[in-house]
Design a protein around this motif. Structure first.
Motif, PDB file in Angstrom:
ATOM      1  N   ILE A 253       0.841  -1.207   0.000  1.00 44.49           N
ATOM      2  CA  ILE A 253       0.000   0.000   0.000  1.00 44.49           C
ATOM      3  C   ILE A 253       0.873   1.252   0.000  1.00 44.49           C
ATOM      4  N   PHE A 254       1.890   1.270   0.848  1.00 43.67           N
ATOM      5  CA  PHE A 254       2.816   2.416   0.912  1.00 43.67           C
ATOM      6  C   PHE A 254       3.477   2.642  -0.445  1.00 43.67           C
ATOM      7  N   GLY A 255       3.914   1.559  -1.086  1.00 42.01           N
ATOM      8  CA  GLY A 255       4.581   1.676  -2.379  1.00 42.01           C
ATOM      9  C   GLY A 255       3.662   2.193  -3.466  1.00 42.01           C
ATOM     10  N   ILE A 256       2.426   1.688  -3.485  1.00 45.15           N
ATOM     11  CA  ILE A 256       1.462   2.121  -4.501  1.00 45.15           C
ATOM     12  C   ILE A 256       1.178   3.622  -4.372  1.00 45.15           C
ATOM     13  N   ILE A 257       0.972   4.079  -3.124  1.00 41.36           N
ATOM     14  CA  ILE A 257       0.698   5.510  -2.904  1.00 41.36           C
ATOM     15  C   ILE A 257       1.901   6.350  -3.307  1.00 41.36           C
ATOM     16  N   GLY A 258       3.086   5.920  -2.879  1.00 44.17           N
ATOM     17  CA  GLY A 258       4.298   6.699  -3.166  1.00 44.17           C
ATOM     18  C   GLY A 258       4.599   6.771  -4.642  1.00 44.17           C
ATOM     19  N   VAL A 259       4.575   5.629  -5.314  1.00 47.67           N
ATOM     20  CA  VAL A 259       4.854   5.599  -6.761  1.00 47.67           C
ATOM     21  C   VAL A 259       3.775   6.351  -7.520  1.00 47.67           C
ATOM     22  N   GLY A 260       2.531   6.209  -7.071  1.00 44.79           N
ATOM     23  CA  GLY A 260       1.431   6.930  -7.729  1.00 44.79           C
ATOM     24  C   GLY A 260       1.624   8.433  -7.665  1.00 44.79           C
ATOM     25  N   LEU A 261       2.043   8.948  -6.520  1.00 46.07           N
ATOM     26  CA  LEU A 261       2.296  10.391  -6.377  1.00 46.07           C
ATOM     27  C   LEU A 261       3.432  10.848  -7.283  1.00 46.07           C
ATOM     28  N   LEU A 262       4.476  10.023  -7.395  1.00 44.06           N
ATOM     29  CA  LEU A 262       5.614  10.378  -8.256  1.00 44.06           C
ATOM     30  C   LEU A 262       5.198  10.410  -9.727  1.00 44.06           C
ATOM     31  N   ILE A 263       4.411   9.429 -10.133  1.00 44.94           N
ATOM     32  CA  ILE A 263       3.972   9.372 -11.532  1.00 44.94           C
ATOM     33  C   ILE A 263       3.012  10.521 -11.845  1.00 44.94           C
ATOM     34  N   LEU A 264       2.086  10.789 -10.917  1.00 47.58           N
ATOM     35  CA  LEU A 264       1.110  11.872 -11.144  1.00 47.58           C
ATOM     36  C   LEU A 264       1.780  13.235 -11.283  1.00 47.58           C
ATOM     37  N   THR A 265       2.879  13.425 -10.552  1.00 47.33           N
ATOM     38  CA  THR A 265       3.591  14.714 -10.625  1.00 47.33           C
ATOM     39  C   THR A 265       4.659  14.730 -11.712  1.00 47.33           C
ATOM     40  N   GLY A 266       4.746  13.646 -12.499  1.00 45.43           N
ATOM     41  CA  GLY A 266       5.706  13.595 -13.599  1.00 45.43           C
ATOM     42  C   GLY A 266       7.150  13.653 -13.140  1.00 45.43           C
ATOM     43  N   ASP A 267       7.471  12.947 -12.078  1.00 42.50           N
ATOM     44  CA  ASP A 267       8.831  12.982 -11.532  1.00 42.50           C
ATOM     45  C   ASP A 267       9.836  12.402 -12.537  1.00 42.50           C
ATOM     46  N   LYS A 268      10.819  13.226 -12.915  1.00 42.44           N
ATOM     47  CA  LYS A 268      11.819  12.817 -13.911  1.00 42.44           C
ATOM     48  C   LYS A 268      12.770  11.751 -13.368  1.00 42.44           C
ATOM     49  N   SER A 269      13.062  11.815 -12.077  1.00 44.57           N
ATOM     50  CA  SER A 269      13.990  10.840 -11.490  1.00 44.57           C
ATOM     51  C   SER A 269      13.422   9.436 -11.544  1.00 44.57           C
ATOM     52  N   THR A 270      12.096   9.322 -11.397  1.00 40.89           N
ATOM     53  CA  THR A 270      11.456   8.010 -11.489  1.00 40.89           C
ATOM     54  C   THR A 270      11.638   7.423 -12.880  1.00 40.89           C
ATOM     55  N   LYS A 271      11.467   8.251 -13.887  1.00 40.98           N
ATOM     56  CA  LYS A 271      11.646   7.790 -15.269  1.00 40.98           C
ATOM     57  C   LYS A 271      13.093   7.390 -15.528  1.00 40.98           C
ATOM     58  N   THR A 272      14.026   8.195 -15.017  1.00 37.63           N
ATOM     59  CA  THR A 272      15.449   7.885 -15.204  1.00 37.63           C
ATOM     60  C   THR A 272      15.819   6.565 -14.539  1.00 37.63           C
ATOM     61  N   LEU A 273      15.310   6.361 -13.323  1.00 40.67           N
ATOM     62  CA  LEU A 273      15.607   5.127 -12.589  1.00 40.67           C
ATOM     63  C   LEU A 273      15.090   3.909 -13.351  1.00 40.67           C
ATOM     64  N   LEU A 274      13.886   4.002 -13.873  1.00 38.01           N
ATOM     65  CA  LEU A 274      13.317   2.885 -14.626  1.00 38.01           C
ATOM     66  C   LEU A 274      14.137   2.584 -15.879  1.00 38.01           C
ATOM     67  N   LYS A 275      14.638   3.637 -16.539  1.00 33.82           N
ATOM     68  CA  LYS A 275      15.479   3.435 -17.722  1.00 33.82           C
ATOM     69  C   LYS A 275      16.791   2.753 -17.354  1.00 33.82           C
ATOM     70  N   LYS A 276      17.386   3.179 -16.231  1.00 30.46           N
ATOM     71  CA  LYS A 276      18.658   2.588 -15.787  1.00 30.46           C
ATOM     72  C   LYS A 276      18.483   1.108 -15.453  1.00 30.46           C
ATOM     73  N   ILE A 277      17.379   0.798 -14.761  1.00 33.88           N
ATOM     74  CA  ILE A 277      17.121  -0.593 -14.392  1.00 33.88           C
ATOM     75  C   ILE A 277      16.917  -1.445 -15.643  1.00 33.88           C
ATOM     76  N   LYS A 278      16.177  -0.901 -16.616  1.00 29.54           N
ATOM     77  CA  LYS A 278      15.935  -1.619 -17.861  1.00 29.54           C
ATOM     78  C   LYS A 278      17.232  -1.868 -18.610  1.00 29.54           C
ATOM     79  N   ARG A 279      18.127  -0.842 -18.621  1.00 30.88           N
ATOM     80  CA  ARG A 279      19.402  -0.978 -19.327  1.00 30.88           C
ATOM     81  C   ARG A 279      20.318  -1.987 -18.622  1.00 30.88           C
TER      82      ARG A 279
END
Length: 558
Positions: A532-558
């Protein structure tokens, strides 16, 4: 992507997985210790005894290999495959092996002889001049004991010092085995072979766990069984790597001491070790001072600090170390090209990702810390009192998580520019802060004061690292502070929002699953609240368009 880069990334991933596995096994080892020893005198004695050879291992063996041996060995390898150079390289390896073995055997022999005196350093003798000094240091009158209370205190002191002496003598040879294992690791890493060395800590922890279960029924107490496991594990760490060393084509044999100390390679190694030992010693001595202070605060304080630190290290191993492994190589590349604009952008991005992970983890741990500790450790001798003691310490340890994680990013940013002096200075200042706070806070707060001192020292280290950035033109300090200040406030706000429902839901879940096994009673509430904590936290980051979240996902994928 070039073939070399593919191999490097493959090696990096495998090493990260093995490191994570090692952290998990380390946690299981602590869970085993908790079950057999709890927060008893024997747990404190084992923690203290294991710390002494382990400190020297970190300070000299690992430090010597990473800072001095590997660069020197690689220089020999880069000089070519001529018969003359191969002989020079083999002579260097033989001289280093002889030097390491000679020095560690002497240190181990001396350590075994002086073990009774070392044990007394870490235990406060009732009525001693040191006990009076510590009391007077903080303006407190030393507690007067009746003859009966004094006799009980003396018996406890004698039992603890005797046990530390026995355990220390059992584990001292570990220093010799693990130092040789570190040399083998240096040879393998110099030849770009990483997996065998990455697997050996898993072996060590596994052997300690097995030895505890198998030998405890036949020993005076489980702490001695664990100590024998340490010795066997250290030997296996060296023995496991030896065949891989032979496969590289290099052999190891003893040579004369005259040839050892006159070898140009060993001379260079000794010259490189000296300057780094000071900075490393300042960092490693934190453990020594903290343990010495903790042992004077009562039974269970030392071991509760260790249980808490192990949990904190697991969190760091999952997040801070893993993120650093993926991102930091880019910093070195930009530094070599003197591309400071991208260097600073990458540094800020790395710090944002660390912040994005560390602050939410800190808030979640503060809310559910008791459940985490009970889930991992509560068993047999680890009682409700042990949970309470460890929880009090853990809350102050986890408060410094962000600063410890940041230091893992900022310090290498200096190293990427071949500047070791400034981060070493910051480390020494941090050590002084830790000592002052530990001495001042341990009296009123006991173990919690020592944990708070470590977090305060980590904050101090971060502040001084940022201050030292101003001395180098390559760092954009104003841009970093502006970006990070706003981002930290944002993540704190999101963490508070995500923590609120967890705070109210937690007692409901604990009541719902109470009365079952530890895994169900504590594991399910932890799992549900974490999701529940993770869903709320990640949801807030995605809703606010957090660039660091996108960068982290790209790094993990690479």
């Amino acid at each position: 992507m070039s073939e070399n880069n593919k191999k490097l990334i493959k090696s990096g991933i495998s090493l990260s997985v093995l490191t994570f596995g090692s952290r998990i096994m380390g946690l299981i080892r602590e869970m085993t210790k908790a079950a057999f020893l709890g927060t008893t005198m024997h747990a404190d004695a084992f923690t203290t005894a294991f710390m002494i050879p382990n400190l020297l291992r970190r300070l000299f063996a690992e430090n010597s290999v990473s800072v001095a041996f590997i660069p020197t060995f690689k220089k020999y390898l880069s000089d070519g495959d001529s018969a003359e150079n191969k002989k020079a390289t083999q002579d260097f390896l033989n001289a280093t092996f002889t030097l390491l073995t000679f020095c560690t055997v002497i240190v181990v022999a001396i350590g075994i002889l002086i073990a009774p005196y070392l044990s007394q350093i870490f235990c406060n003798k009732p009525g001693s001049a040191l006990s009076a000094f510590i009391a007077n240091l903080f303006g407190r009158a030393q507690v007067e004991l009746s003859s009966e209370e004094f006799a009980v205190a003396m018996n406890e002191w004698t039992a603890k010092t005797n046990e530390i002496t026995i355990l220390t003598r059992i584990m001292w040879p570990y220093l010799c085995f693990i130092s040789i294992a570190a040399l083998f690791q240096g040879i393998l890493n110099g030849c770009k072979i990483f997996a065998p060395s990455g697997f050996t800590p898993i072996l060590l922890n596994g052997i300690i766990i097995i030895a505890t279960y198998v030998l405890s029924p036949h020993m005076a107490n489980p702490a001695r069984a664990m100590s024998i496991g340490v010795i066997i594990g250290g030997f296996v760490q060296a023995a496991f790597q030896f065949p891989f060393v032979l496969k590289t084509g290099w052999k190891l044999s003893f040579t004369s001491l005259k040839k050892t100390f006159s070898n140009p390679g060993t001379k260079k190694v000794l010259a490189l070790i000296g300057p780094t030992i000071i900075g490393m010693a300042a960092y490693q001595l934190n453990d020594v001072v903290s343990t010495a202070v903790a042992n004077r605060l009562g039974t269970g304080v030392t071991s509760s600090l260790q249980y808490s630190l192990r949990l904190q290290e697991l969190i760091l191993g999952i997040f801070a170390v893993s993120i650093g492994t993926v991102i930091l190589p880019d910093l070195s590349t930009f530094a070599q090209k003197k591309d400071w604009e991208n260097f600073n952008q990458m540094l800020i991005q790395a710090l944002k990702i660390i912040t994005m992970i560390s602050i939410p983890v800190t808030f979640y741990s503060l809310v559910t810390g008791e459940d985490l500790i009970a889930l991992l450790y509560k068993n047999k001798n680890f009682t409700d009192e042990s949970v309470s003691m460890t929880l009090g310490v853990f809350r102050w340890h986890i408060a410094g998580l962000l600063f410890i994680a940041m230091n893992r990013i900022i310090a290498p940013a200096f190293y990427a520019q071949q500047n070791t002096k400034l981060p070493t200075t910051a480390g020494i200042i941090s050590f002084v802060i830790n000592i002052i706070f530990a001495l001042a806070l341990s009296i009123p707060m006991k173990g919690q004061g020592i944990a708070l001192a470590l977090s305060a020292a980590s904050l101090g280290n971060t502040i001084f690292l940022i201050f030292f950035m101003k001395k180098m033109e390559s760092f954009d300090v104003k841009g970093l502070l502006k970006n990070m200040g706003i981002y930290i406030l944002k993540i704190v706000l999101f963490s508070v929002i995500a923590s609120a429902p967890i705070y109210f839901l937690r007692p409901v879940l604990l009541n719902a699953f109470a009365g079952h096994s530890r895994i169900i009673s504590y594991g399910l509430p932890v799992a549900i609240t974490a999701i529940i904590f993770g869903i709320i936290g990640v949801g807030l980051l995605i809703l606010t368009g957090d660039k660091s979240t996108k960068t982290l996902l790209k790094k993990i994928k690479r």
